[in-house]
Design a protein around this motif. Sequence first.
Motif, PDB file in Angstrom:
ATOM      1  N   GLY A 148      37.355  38.759  20.256  1.00 11.73           N
ATOM      2  CA  GLY A 148      38.401  37.740  20.286  1.00 11.73           C
ATOM      3  C   GLY A 148      38.830  37.332  21.683  1.00 11.73           C
ATOM      4  N   TYR A 149      38.029  37.660  22.680  1.00 10.80           N
ATOM      5  CA  TYR A 149      38.360  37.213  24.032  1.00 10.80           C
ATOM      6  C   TYR A 149      38.279  35.686  24.083  1.00 10.80           C
ATOM      7  N   THR A 150      39.145  35.094  24.867  1.00  9.72           N
ATOM      8  CA  THR A 150      39.104  33.644  25.053  1.00  9.72           C
ATOM      9  C   THR A 150      38.375  33.261  26.328  1.00  9.72           C
ATOM     10  N   GLN A 151      38.154  34.246  27.192  1.00  7.83           N
ATOM     11  CA  GLN A 151      37.395  33.974  28.412  1.00  7.83           C
ATOM     12  C   GLN A 151      36.690  35.230  28.899  1.00  7.83           C
ATOM     13  N   LEU A 152      35.598  34.983  29.607  1.00 10.57           N
ATOM     14  CA  LEU A 152      34.805  36.052  30.191  1.00 10.57           C
ATOM     15  C   LEU A 152      34.559  35.672  31.640  1.00 10.57           C
ATOM     16  N   SER A 153      34.833  36.583  32.556  1.00 11.99           N
ATOM     17  CA  SER A 153      34.706  36.309  33.986  1.00 11.99           C
ATOM     18  C   SER A 153      33.723  37.283  34.615  1.00 11.99           C
ATOM     19  N   LEU A 154      33.306  36.954  35.836  1.00  8.98           N
ATOM     20  CA  LEU A 154      32.438  37.854  36.584  1.00  8.98           C
ATOM     21  C   LEU A 154      32.537  37.547  38.069  1.00  8.98           C
ATOM     22  N   GLN A 201      25.047  30.365  35.228  1.00  3.79           N
ATOM     23  CA  GLN A 201      25.269  28.928  35.041  1.00  3.79           C
ATOM     24  C   GLN A 201      24.568  28.427  33.781  1.00  3.79           C
ATOM     25  N   LYS A 202      23.362  28.882  33.544  1.00  2.75           N
ATOM     26  CA  LYS A 202      22.623  28.470  32.342  1.00  2.75           C
ATOM     27  C   LYS A 202      23.333  28.926  31.067  1.00  2.75           C
ATOM     28  N   ALA A 203      24.088  30.017  31.166  1.00  4.51           N
ATOM     29  CA  ALA A 203      24.823  30.537  30.006  1.00  4.51           C
ATOM     30  C   ALA A 203      26.196  29.876  29.861  1.00  4.51           C
ATOM     31  N   GLY A 204      26.515  28.939  30.747  1.00  4.00           N
ATOM     32  CA  GLY A 204      27.766  28.203  30.618  1.00  4.00           C
ATOM     33  C   GLY A 204      28.904  28.660  31.513  1.00  4.00           C
ATOM     34  N   PHE A 205      28.637  29.577  32.428  1.00  5.91           N
ATOM     35  CA  PHE A 205      29.666  30.006  33.377  1.00  5.91           C
ATOM     36  C   PHE A 205      29.802  28.956  34.474  1.00  5.91           C
ATOM     37  N   ASP A 208      41.983  41.804  40.039  1.00  9.39           N
ATOM     38  CA  ASP A 208      42.389  42.345  41.347  1.00  9.39           C
ATOM     39  C   ASP A 208      41.558  41.811  42.506  1.00  9.39           C
ATOM     40  N   TYR A 209      40.661  40.867  42.257  1.00 11.67           N
ATOM     41  CA  TYR A 209      39.820  40.316  43.313  1.00 11.67           C
ATOM     42  C   TYR A 209      40.641  39.407  44.232  1.00 11.67           C
ATOM     43  N   THR A 210      40.155  39.275  45.454  1.00 11.27           N
ATOM     44  CA  THR A 210      40.742  38.337  46.408  1.00 11.27           C
ATOM     45  C   THR A 210      39.637  37.411  46.911  1.00 11.27           C
ATOM     46  N   LEU A 211      40.048  36.288  47.463  1.00 10.69           N
ATOM     47  CA  LEU A 211      39.086  35.335  47.999  1.00 10.69           C
ATOM     48  C   LEU A 211      38.204  36.028  49.037  1.00 10.69           C
ATOM     49  N   ASP A 212      36.888  35.835  48.920  1.00  8.02           N
ATOM     50  CA  ASP A 212      35.928  36.515  49.783  1.00  8.02           C
ATOM     51  C   ASP A 212      34.713  35.596  49.931  1.00  8.02           C
ATOM     52  N   PRO A 213      34.328  35.250  51.148  1.00  9.41           N
ATOM     53  CA  PRO A 213      33.178  34.355  51.318  1.00  9.41           C
ATOM     54  C   PRO A 213      31.867  34.966  50.820  1.00  9.41           C
ATOM     55  N   ASN A 214      31.833  36.266  50.600  1.00 15.07           N
ATOM     56  CA  ASN A 214      30.632  36.932  50.104  1.00 15.07           C
ATOM     57  C   ASN A 214      30.592  37.026  48.585  1.00 15.07           C
ATOM     58  N   SER A 215      31.623  36.514  47.929  1.00 12.58           N
ATOM     59  CA  SER A 215      31.706  36.574  46.475  1.00 12.58           C
ATOM     60  C   SER A 215      31.749  35.196  45.855  1.00 12.58           C
ATOM     61  N   VAL A 216      31.156  35.086  44.671  1.00 16.30           N
ATOM     62  CA  VAL A 216      31.282  33.910  43.827  1.00 16.30           C
ATOM     63  C   VAL A 216      31.919  34.408  42.530  1.00 16.30           C
ATOM     64  N   PHE A 217      32.992  33.757  42.133  1.00 15.54           N
ATOM     65  CA  PHE A 217      33.681  34.103  40.897  1.00 15.54           C
ATOM     66  C   PHE A 217      33.335  33.047  39.856  1.00 15.54           C
ATOM     67  N   MET A 218      33.044  33.511  38.642  1.00 11.56           N
ATOM     68  CA  MET A 218      32.639  32.589  37.591  1.00 11.56           C
ATOM     69  C   MET A 218      33.371  32.957  36.310  1.00 11.56           C
ATOM     70  N   ARG A 219      33.532  31.936  35.457  1.00 10.64           N
ATOM     71  CA  ARG A 219      34.248  32.128  34.192  1.00 10.64           C
ATOM     72  C   ARG A 219      33.613  31.260  33.125  1.00 10.64           C
ATOM     73  N   LYS A 220      33.674  31.787  31.906  1.00  9.19           N
ATOM     74  CA  LYS A 220      33.227  31.026  30.736  1.00  9.19           C
ATOM     75  C   LYS A 220      34.339  31.118  29.695  1.00  9.19           C
ATOM     76  N   LYS A 221      34.742  29.970  29.201  1.00  8.11           N
ATOM     77  CA  LYS A 221      35.714  29.931  28.098  1.00  8.11           C
ATOM     78  C   LYS A 221      34.969  30.232  26.819  1.00  8.11           C
ATOM     79  N   LEU A 222      35.581  31.059  25.974  1.00  5.76           N
ATOM     80  CA  LEU A 222      34.990  31.442  24.698  1.00  5.76           C
ATOM     81  C   LEU A 222      35.831  30.871  23.569  1.00  5.76           C
ATOM     82  N   LYS A 223      35.229  30.743  22.407  1.00 10.17           N
ATOM     83  CA  LYS A 223      35.958  30.209  21.245  1.00 10.17           C
ATOM     84  C   LYS A 223      36.506  31.324  20.406  1.00 10.17           C
TER      85      LYS A 223
END
Length: 152
Positions: free
Chosen positions: A103-109, A125-129, A137-152
Amino acid sequence: MEIRNDDLTGIEIAGLLQDHLHSMTLHSPAESIHALDLSQLQQPDITFWSVWEDGHLLGCGALKELDAFHGEVKSMKTAKEHVRKGVANKMLHHILAEATRRGYTQLSLETGSMEAFLPARTLYQKAGFTECGPFSDYTLDPNSVFMRKKLK
């Protein structure tokens, strides 16, 4: 390919996770490594799976519950000898199905921004993120890419 719940006690999975952590040190500065070690993956808010075929460990992945509606993809890793065989895609879709079932509404990585992480970013990206800002607890970091996918 068979996906199994994994209790993280097998020597094969310990070796794959050690390889995962080592590969992070080759491509990311220490302060930008967010991969979890064996003991960190054995927490009650994390479900861990491994992918097997004919007695061989192909890869792994995990789902961390951030709250009742938000999960995080963790520890996606394919064994070197099984790269480009669809292992990560199969694991990611397993994690997406489980997050939806919960029942999650979003999934992040979080993944790396360097060239070595391009195959992972492409898979997500191909999976919709889509890219987003830091979460949990993450902070902005030029070495990181944060991604999210909304779930139904």
